[in-house]
Enzyme design. Structure first.
Site, PDB file in Angstrom:
ATOM      1  CB  SER A 140     -65.880  30.387  72.451  1.00  0.00           C
ATOM      2  OG  SER A 140     -67.459  30.511  72.339  1.00  0.00           O
ATOM      3  CE  LYS A 141     -63.795  23.769  70.791  1.00  0.00           C
ATOM      4  NZ  LYS A 141     -63.571  22.420  71.528  1.00  0.00           N
ATOM      5  NE  ARG A 142     -70.406  30.772  73.731  1.00  0.00           N
ATOM      6  CZ  ARG A 142     -70.731  32.561  74.236  1.00  0.00           C
ATOM      7  NH1 ARG A 142     -71.405  32.766  72.846  1.00  0.00           N
ATOM      8  NH2 ARG A 142     -70.106  33.352  74.353  1.00  0.00           N
TER       9      ARG A 142
END
Ligand code: GLU
Length: 467
Positions: free
Chosen positions: A239-241
């Site tokens: 994910s964007k993390r």
């Protein structure tokens, strides 16, 4: 042409994700390798979440990666008539039914099931209830053989069996008349003669339902290959993390499409210890046999390493073209300055991305170089005055200014000043580039040319004078 027909079927609810791009790539490679057909289908039945911009973003990203399709793009929202017809077919054959249960009724049932420790699934009330088709209703697919089981014979996962008691009567048409994903995907894959469905394994649980629908609609069931997900370093779903997950974000970060393609394919597929694969290699070598069963872990350092490899070995002329927007971003105008292709050649070994290359190129084009403070304090001093004046004097007398004449000029400067190469090269590098790290000094001199070099030296001599 072979029989093989594969497809990529993105939902246009955002940009093209790294995971989606890998699915598209696997399908593309299989089609190219076996001279089959690669179909692109935009799954935009979810009107509320699908947007024109997302469609365009997906098409742009596929084009950038070089994943051209042979057929399509087809748009599901242009095919509602067909889906409607297939819903009517199932209703007519008694394989589907209208369900008039209200949201409140369903909530009550769900709560009751939870209280009694049962799985909250639809209890089939409307299988036995008839209502007027004008009343609000959904259409449900009547789960055949509720005590049976369905086995997915997956090309990657092997045989995976699902008990029907885990399933319920799937909604195939919502109360607003729109068909649902599991239904349209079957109709389309069948009507488009897809022979092999390659997609993320987040869809594996949908597959038994889809197989039952193929059978109910009288279609041939295609083969399936469910590709494991991509995880971040912490083993959680990417994910964007974990950094950029959009394909086009990598373009903006200065990655080359061939690096991303090479990286994506290795994220789930391998062939011995080989790491470097061009698209042509992949078309020849890719096969589902090399796709592992476990999830790939996204490793940004490896992607960066591949990118530097492709920058190092890339065609300078093409790189120069790709570099232009990044130079513009840095506010650099190349017109009237050193030849961009020469500049690129001097930076290929030292740039992992085009962003880095653009930053590295800036000193070539600036009217006045910007000094790094530490370098300036150390090297732009009165001690250098004599050496720099000698350099200027020797350079002024040069008629040629290519690599070998510059080398000869350096020999003369060393002779005249009694200094070793390093004592000339490093301060001169600061004078010419503003910093202490750059391509080789002869290369820089040759690229910027004698006049510009002299101008830069004169400016520094004037600065030293002022101090
Ligand atoms: N539209 C689905 C998605 O984007 C793809 C479904 C499929 O490949 O069957 O997840």
């Amino acid at each position: 042409m072979s029989e093989l027909r594969v497809r990529f079927a993105p939902s246009p609810t955002g940009y093209l994700h790294i995971g989606g791009a890998r699915t598209a790539l696997f399908n593309y490679l299989l089609a190219r390798k076996e001279h089959g057909t690669f179909v692109l289908r935009i799954e935009d039945t979810d009107m509320a979440r699908s947007t024109e911009e997302s469609v365009q973003a997906i098409l742009d990203a596929m084009e950038w990666l070089g994943l051209g399709c042979d057929e399509g793009p087809y748009y599901q929202n242009e095919r509602f008539g067909l889906y409607q017809q297939k819903v009517m077919q199932l209703l007519g054959e008694g394989k589907a039914y209208r369900c008039y249960c209200t949201a409140e009724e369903l909530d009550t049932k769900r709560e009751l099931a939870m209280q009694q420790g049962r799985k909250p699934k639809y209890d089939g009330t409307c299988r036995r209830r008839s209502g007027h088709p004008d009343l609000p209703h959904v259409v449900r697919f009547k789960l055949p053989n509720p005590d049976g089981q369905t086995t997915v014979d997956d090309r990657i996962k092997g045989q995976v069996t699902f008990q029907h008691e885990e399933l319920d009567d799937l909604i195939i048409q919502r109360s607003d008349g729109s068909p649902t994903y599991n239904f349209v995907v079957v109709v389309d894959d069948a009507e488009m003669d897809i022979t092999l469905v390659v997609r993320g394994d987040d869809h594996l649980n949908n597959t038994p339902r889809q197989i039952l629908l193929y059978q109910a609609l009288g279609y041939r069931v295609p083969q399936f290959a469910h590709v494991p997900m991509i995880l971040g370093a912490d083993k959680k779903r990417l994910s964007k993390r974990h950094g950029a997950t959009s394909v086009m974000a990598y373009k903006d970060l200065g990655y080359l499409p061939e690096a991303l393609v090479n990286y994506l394919v290795r994220l789930g597929w391998s062939m011995g210890d080989e790491e470097i694969f061009s698209m042509t290699d992949l078309i020849e070598k890719f096969s589902l046999d090399g796709v592992g069963r476990s999830a790939g872990v996204f490793n940004p350092e490896k992607l960066l390493w591949l990118n530097s490899h492709y920058i190092k070995t890339g065609d300078p002329e093409r790189l120069a073209d790709l570099l232009k927007p990044f130079l513009a971003e840095e506010g650099i105008c190349v017109n009237g300055g050193p030849d961009l292709i020469d500049v690129v050649k001097s930076l290929q070994e030292r740039s992992a991305t085009l962003v880095e290359m653009a930053k590295g190129a800036s000193f070539y084009y600036l009217d006045e170089v910007v000094f790094d403070e530490a370098a300036k304090t150390k090297f732009i001093t009165a001690d250098q005055k004599l050496m720099l004046s000698t350099v200027a004097e020797v350079f002024s007398q040069q008629t040629e200014f290519d690599h070998s004449s510059i080398e000869k000029a350096f020999a003369v400067i060393m002779e005249k000043t009694g200094l070793k190469f390093g004592k000339i090269g490093q301060p001169l590098r600061v004078v010419l580039t503003g910093g202490t790290a750059s391509p080789g000094i002869y290369d820089i001199l040759e690229i910027i040319g004698r006049e510009r070099a002299l101008k830069r030296i004169d400016r520094v001599l004037a600065l030293i004078e002022k101090k």
